[in-house]
Design a protein around this motif. Sequence first.
Motif, PDB file in Angstrom:
ATOM      1  N   ALA A 169       0.820  -1.214   0.000  1.00  0.00           N
ATOM      2  CA  ALA A 169       0.000   0.000   0.000  1.00  0.00           C
ATOM      3  C   ALA A 169       0.857   1.268   0.000  1.00  0.00           C
ATOM      4  O   ALA A 169       0.607   2.181  -0.789  1.00  0.00           O
ATOM      5  N   VAL A 170       1.868   1.336   0.864  1.00  0.00           N
ATOM      6  CA  VAL A 170       2.677   2.557   0.916  1.00  0.00           C
ATOM      7  C   VAL A 170       3.553   2.699  -0.328  1.00  0.00           C
ATOM      8  O   VAL A 170       3.794   3.809  -0.807  1.00  0.00           O
ATOM      9  N   TYR A 171       3.994   1.589  -0.883  1.00  0.00           N
ATOM     10  CA  TYR A 171       4.773   1.596  -2.131  1.00  0.00           C
ATOM     11  C   TYR A 171       3.914   2.118  -3.282  1.00  0.00           C
ATOM     12  O   TYR A 171       4.321   3.014  -4.024  1.00  0.00           O
ATOM     13  N   ALA A 176      -3.867   5.026   2.618  1.00  0.00           N
ATOM     14  CA  ALA A 176      -5.118   4.577   3.237  1.00  0.00           C
ATOM     15  C   ALA A 176      -6.213   4.401   2.179  1.00  0.00           C
ATOM     16  O   ALA A 176      -7.023   3.480   2.274  1.00  0.00           O
ATOM     17  N   GLU A 177      -6.221   5.267   1.186  1.00  0.00           N
ATOM     18  CA  GLU A 177      -7.181   5.146   0.079  1.00  0.00           C
ATOM     19  C   GLU A 177      -6.960   3.854  -0.686  1.00  0.00           C
ATOM     20  O   GLU A 177      -7.907   3.127  -0.995  1.00  0.00           O
ATOM     21  N   LEU A 178      -5.706   3.575  -1.007  1.00  0.00           N
ATOM     22  CA  LEU A 178      -5.377   2.355  -1.740  1.00  0.00           C
ATOM     23  C   LEU A 178      -5.698   1.118  -0.913  1.00  0.00           C
ATOM     24  O   LEU A 178      -6.194   0.123  -1.440  1.00  0.00           O
ATOM     25  N   LEU A 179      -5.434   1.191   0.367  1.00  0.00           N
ATOM     26  CA  LEU A 179      -5.734   0.068   1.251  1.00  0.00           C
ATOM     27  C   LEU A 179      -7.244  -0.149   1.333  1.00  0.00           C
ATOM     28  O   LEU A 179      -7.710  -1.289   1.327  1.00  0.00           O
ATOM     29  N   ALA A 180      -8.002   0.927   1.373  1.00  0.00           N
ATOM     30  CA  ALA A 180      -9.468   0.813   1.394  1.00  0.00           C
ATOM     31  C   ALA A 180      -9.971   0.147   0.121  1.00  0.00           C
ATOM     32  O   ALA A 180     -10.895  -0.681   0.170  1.00  0.00           O
ATOM     33  N   LEU A 223       0.005   0.186  10.511  1.00  0.00           N
ATOM     34  CA  LEU A 223       1.242   0.581   9.839  1.00  0.00           C
ATOM     35  C   LEU A 223       0.992   1.650   8.781  1.00  0.00           C
ATOM     36  O   LEU A 223       1.708   2.661   8.731  1.00  0.00           O
ATOM     37  N   VAL A 224      -0.003   1.433   7.951  1.00  0.00           N
ATOM     38  CA  VAL A 224      -0.304   2.399   6.884  1.00  0.00           C
ATOM     39  C   VAL A 224      -0.675   3.748   7.483  1.00  0.00           C
ATOM     40  O   VAL A 224      -0.164   4.786   7.053  1.00  0.00           O
ATOM     41  N   ASP A 225      -1.545   3.736   8.471  1.00  0.00           N
ATOM     42  CA  ASP A 225      -1.950   4.988   9.114  1.00  0.00           C
ATOM     43  C   ASP A 225      -0.767   5.669   9.793  1.00  0.00           C
ATOM     44  O   ASP A 225      -0.608   6.892   9.723  1.00  0.00           O
ATOM     45  N   GLY A 226       0.075   4.881  10.456  1.00  0.00           N
ATOM     46  CA  GLY A 226       1.229   5.441  11.160  1.00  0.00           C
ATOM     47  C   GLY A 226       2.242   6.060  10.220  1.00  0.00           C
ATOM     48  O   GLY A 226       2.775   7.143  10.493  1.00  0.00           O
TER      49      GLY A 226
END
Length: 134
Positions: free
Chosen positions: A14-16, A26-30, A45-48
């Motif tokens: 997600a962060v990559y 967070a959008e991509l993870l959603a 992790l993503v939020d942090g």
Amino acid sequence: MAARSKARKRALDAVYAADLRSRPAAELLAEQAENAPVNEYTQRLVDGVYEHRHRLDEVITQYAQGWTLRRMPAVDRNVLRLAVFEILFVDDVPDAVAVSEALKLVGDLSTDESPAFVNGVLGTIVRDREQLVG
């Protein structure tokens, strides 16, 4: 693979992707969550990383002597963000575990030189952790 290892891999994905697409992770993870449930630790992790991105990038830049964030391979840059977040902000993960998991990710996904580079950066961050947190 352990649950937290899987969570880290999914958070890295997600962060990559967010880094490359200039979109919030967070959008991509959603969007990914529409197809499969998201592990609580992945979300943490993503939020942090998103919440502390400026500080994480500042610390990485300080310790990656001679390397700018943009010059690093994208995988390395984002693995470092995740690991530094765990080292500085997640008290229930031992530093050695954060480093080991980061090395596994770059060993599997990045260049042959990446594990040594990431280990060197994270090793000095762990050494100076008290100063960085305090």
